[in-house]
Design a protein around this motif. Structure first.
Motif, short mmCIF file in Angstrom:
data_model
loop_
_atom_site.label_atom_id
_atom_site.label_comp_id
_atom_site.label_asym_id
_atom_site.label_seq_id
_atom_site.Cartn_x
_atom_site.Cartn_y
_atom_site.Cartn_z
N HIS A 91 1.43 8.53 12.98
CA HIS A 91 0.05 8.00 12.38
C HIS A 91 0.12 7.41 10.96
CE1 HIS A 91 -2.26 9.47 15.72
NE2 HIS A 91 -1.90 10.82 15.34
N LEU A 92 1.31 8.09 10.32
CA LEU A 92 1.61 7.33 8.96
C LEU A 92 1.94 5.78 8.96
CD1 LEU A 92 4.47 10.11 7.63
CD2 LEU A 92 2.53 9.74 6.75
N PHE A 93 2.09 5.16 9.94
CA PHE A 93 2.50 3.89 10.07
C PHE A 93 1.47 2.84 10.63
CE2 PHE A 93 6.62 6.16 9.74
CZ PHE A 93 7.10 5.59 8.66
N GLN A 94 0.36 3.58 11.01
CA GLN A 94 -0.50 2.64 11.57
C GLN A 94 -1.14 1.74 10.53
OE1 GLN A 94 -3.92 4.94 13.61
NE2 GLN A 94 -2.69 4.69 15.44
N GLU A 96 3.28 -2.23 7.45
CA GLU A 96 4.45 -2.92 7.93
C GLU A 96 5.61 -2.05 7.20
OE1 GLU A 96 5.54 -6.07 9.51
OE2 GLU A 96 3.62 -5.71 10.32
N VAL A 97 6.67 -1.71 7.92
CA VAL A 97 7.70 -1.16 7.60
C VAL A 97 8.78 -2.00 6.66
CG1 VAL A 97 9.74 0.27 8.19
CG2 VAL A 97 7.45 0.73 9.25
N VAL A 104 20.22 3.46 7.46
CA VAL A 104 19.66 3.56 6.16
C VAL A 104 18.34 4.68 6.19
CG1 VAL A 104 18.86 2.16 4.10
CG2 VAL A 104 20.44 1.19 5.76
N ALA A 105 18.40 5.41 5.09
CA ALA A 105 17.31 6.46 5.25
C ALA A 105 16.33 5.57 4.34
CB ALA A 105 17.74 7.23 4.05
N GLY A 106 14.93 5.81 4.85
CA GLY A 106 13.81 4.81 4.33
C GLY A 106 12.61 5.24 5.35
N GLU A 107 12.11 4.25 5.45
CA GLU A 107 10.59 4.20 6.46
C GLU A 107 11.17 4.45 7.64
OE1 GLU A 107 7.06 3.48 4.85
OE2 GLU A 107 7.77 3.83 2.87
#
Length: 330
Positions: free
Chosen positions: A319-322, A325-326, A246-249
């Motif tokens: 670094h985008l996800f530091q 929560e995805v 699934v396209a997403g985060e």
């Protein structure tokens, strides 16, 4: 419910190749575990380090390639702590590999039966000819090849049949882990689908773990329960295959791979490639190796290398996800 045990445990593995310009780090600080009866996919562009990692696990690195750090354990045993004699007994009994080219993996002057027998006798010295013949017949039944082909030579078999024979040899001693390095690359789409279906059936019956290596994202995400995405020698994302469909985060590189998958059922098929080229491993970019190709890159990405971190049910090195929560995909 009984907790599954790890069959393969890779901790901070690094592998380098000597070159005229100094060591080239092909695998860099990779950690990965595969559990009993699990299929894990390993995906990435050519040169990302997938096959090098497979050869390191099997302890088949030769010449200018060598492990520079980390550890590899199969069923709790340190692969690089085994003597040459112990390693000979360990390969194919505990871990086996299906190589990219079936024709290259098979001996052209030996029949299918002789090649299976050679593998069995190298580990079971007292096995009788009748026992070996029975096991060879069982293996051909398992991979859906007529028993008459036990007397065939590799050149007498089709590409799909050769690949099935290689799979049969890999599982003949019932190893706990089978590494499959691009096992369907040279096959047409119909034969490829047949081989994949058989791999799943055999795995359910014989109950071994699989590390399935490919550059085909959609193929791996359909077969495996978890998928590791490699870029420039590092794992940049590790997540369940359902989430990755699934396209997403996702990591920006993973998003690029998802956008590049053709969807034949869509009304408007738009395939987007990832801009730029994979980096030269001799001169890796500073910071995040993907930042020169990334639309989300910041100044931080150019100077600080992100680490693989838990974000919900996934692990992402970005670094985008530091500290975030995805969102989870159902």
């Amino acid at each position: 419910m009984t907790e599954r045990k790890p069959v393969l445990e890779i901790e901070h593995l690094s592998v380098a190749y000597d070159s005229p310009r100094g060591p080239v780090q092909a695998v860099n600080d990779v950690s990965l575990a595969i559990y009993e009866e699990e299929i894990v996919g390993l995906v990435g562009e050519s040169g990302s380090g997938k096959s090098t990692m497979a050869y390191a696990i099997m302890r088949l690195l030769k010449g200018v390639a060598y492990v520079t750090g980390g550890s590899i354990k199969i069923n709790g045993k340190d692969v690089y702590g085994l003597s040459k004699q112990e390693l000979r007994a360990f390969r194919w009994a505990e871990m086996a590999m299906v190589f990219q080219s079936a024709m290259s993996a098979l001996n052209p002057v030996m029949t299918v039966e002789q090649q299976i027998a050679d593998t069995i006798r190298s580990h079971q010295k007292n096995a009788s000819s009748a026992e070996i013949r029975k096991r060879a017949e069982e293996l051909l039944d398992l991979v859906r090849i007529d028993r008459k082909h036990l007397k065939s030579y590799p050149h007498q078999l089709s590409g799909g049949m050769k690949q099935r024979v290689v799979i049969a040899i890999a599982i003949c001693l019932k190893p706990s882990l089978v590494i499959m390095d691009e096992p369907t690359t040279a096959l047409d789409v119909v034969v490829q689908r047949s081989i994949l279906d058989q791999i799943q059936e055999i795995q359910r019956e014989v109950k071994f773990a699989i590390l399935f290596i490919s550059h085909d994202f959609s193929l791996v995400s359909e077969l495996a329960s978890r998928v590791a995405i490699m870029y420039a020698g590092r794992v940049v994302e590790l997540a369940g295959s359902r989430r990755l469909r699934v396209a997403g985060e996702h990591h920006p590189y993973t998003e690029g791979l998802l956008r590049a998958i053709p969807r034949l059922t869509a009304d408007d098929v738009v395939i987007e490639g990832i801009p730029g080229n994979p980096p030269n491993l001799v001169e890796l970019p500073s910071g995040c190796a993907f930042h020169p190709r990334c639309a989300h890159a910041t100044e931080r990405c150019a100077v600080e290398e992100p680490r693989l971190q838990k974000t919900g049910q996934a692990e992402i090195a970005c670094h985008l996800f530091q500290g975030r929560e995805v969102p989870q995909h159902v």
